[in-house]
Design a protein around this motif. Structure first.
Motif, short mmCIF file in Angstrom:
data_model
loop_
_atom_site.label_atom_id
_atom_site.label_comp_id
_atom_site.label_asym_id
_atom_site.label_seq_id
_atom_site.Cartn_x
_atom_site.Cartn_y
_atom_site.Cartn_z
N ARG A 32 0.80 -1.24 0.00
CA ARG A 32 0.00 0.00 0.00
C ARG A 32 0.83 1.28 0.00
O ARG A 32 0.28 2.38 0.06
CB ARG A 32 -0.97 0.08 1.18
CG ARG A 32 -1.98 -0.99 1.24
CD ARG A 32 -2.96 -0.76 2.35
NE ARG A 32 -2.34 -0.96 3.64
CZ ARG A 32 -2.97 -1.33 4.72
NH1 ARG A 32 -4.25 -1.52 4.68
NH2 ARG A 32 -2.36 -1.48 5.86
N ALA B 275 -0.13 3.70 -2.92
CA ALA B 275 -1.41 4.39 -2.76
C ALA B 275 -1.30 5.51 -1.73
O ALA B 275 -1.89 6.58 -1.91
CB ALA B 275 -2.50 3.41 -2.36
N GLN C 87 -5.56 3.39 -5.90
CA GLN C 87 -6.53 3.21 -4.83
C GLN C 87 -6.37 1.81 -4.24
O GLN C 87 -5.90 0.90 -4.92
CB GLN C 87 -7.96 3.35 -5.38
CG GLN C 87 -8.24 4.65 -6.07
CD GLN C 87 -8.48 5.78 -5.10
OE1 GLN C 87 -9.07 5.57 -4.05
NE2 GLN C 87 -8.03 6.97 -5.44
#
Length: 122
Positions: free
Chosen positions: A15, A18, A27
């Motif tokens: 992640r 993002a 996303q």
């Protein structure tokens, strides 16, 4: 504008991309079982935030792409059964930190509870 391509063979589902994306192009969708990284669109030529933070160099910013998804099954906490992280991410951390994988398969809540239990026992 340039496209973003995530190399599925290198992505660990952490992640970081993002979190670094200021344009909302990358996303994350997460359920109890899966984490999905979704790339939808292009970013300004000068932006390379996602590429700079990727620990595995899985992001290629030169090729224009259509919407892309990278899907990971989440491992479950061995103590409470809540989702923790994708297995490739845990393997990466295990190798980098020279820490056994079984020490990483706890959610944050259970990790904190174990820490406090150990402190109380001393």
């Amino acid at each position: 504008m340039k496209g973003i391509l995530i190399r599925k063979d290198l992505c660990i589902g952490c992640r970081a991309c993002a979190s670094a994306c200021e344009h909302g192009i990358i996303q994350i969708e997460e359920t109890k079982e899966f984490r999905k990284i979704i790339v939808s669109g292009s970013c300004p030529d000068e932006c390379k935030n996602c590429k700079d933070v990727c620990p595995t160099e899985a992001i290629i910013g030169e090729k224009p792409t259509s919407p892309q998804e990278v899907l990971f099954r989440l491992t479950l906490c061995r103590r409470c059964g809540m989702p923790t992280a994708p297995e490739p991410m845990l393997n990466f951390i295990s190798r980098r930190m020279n820490q056994p994988l079984f020490e990483l398969d706890l959610c944050i809540t259970c990790r904190q509870q174990l820490m406090w239990e150990a402190i109380r026992e001393r």
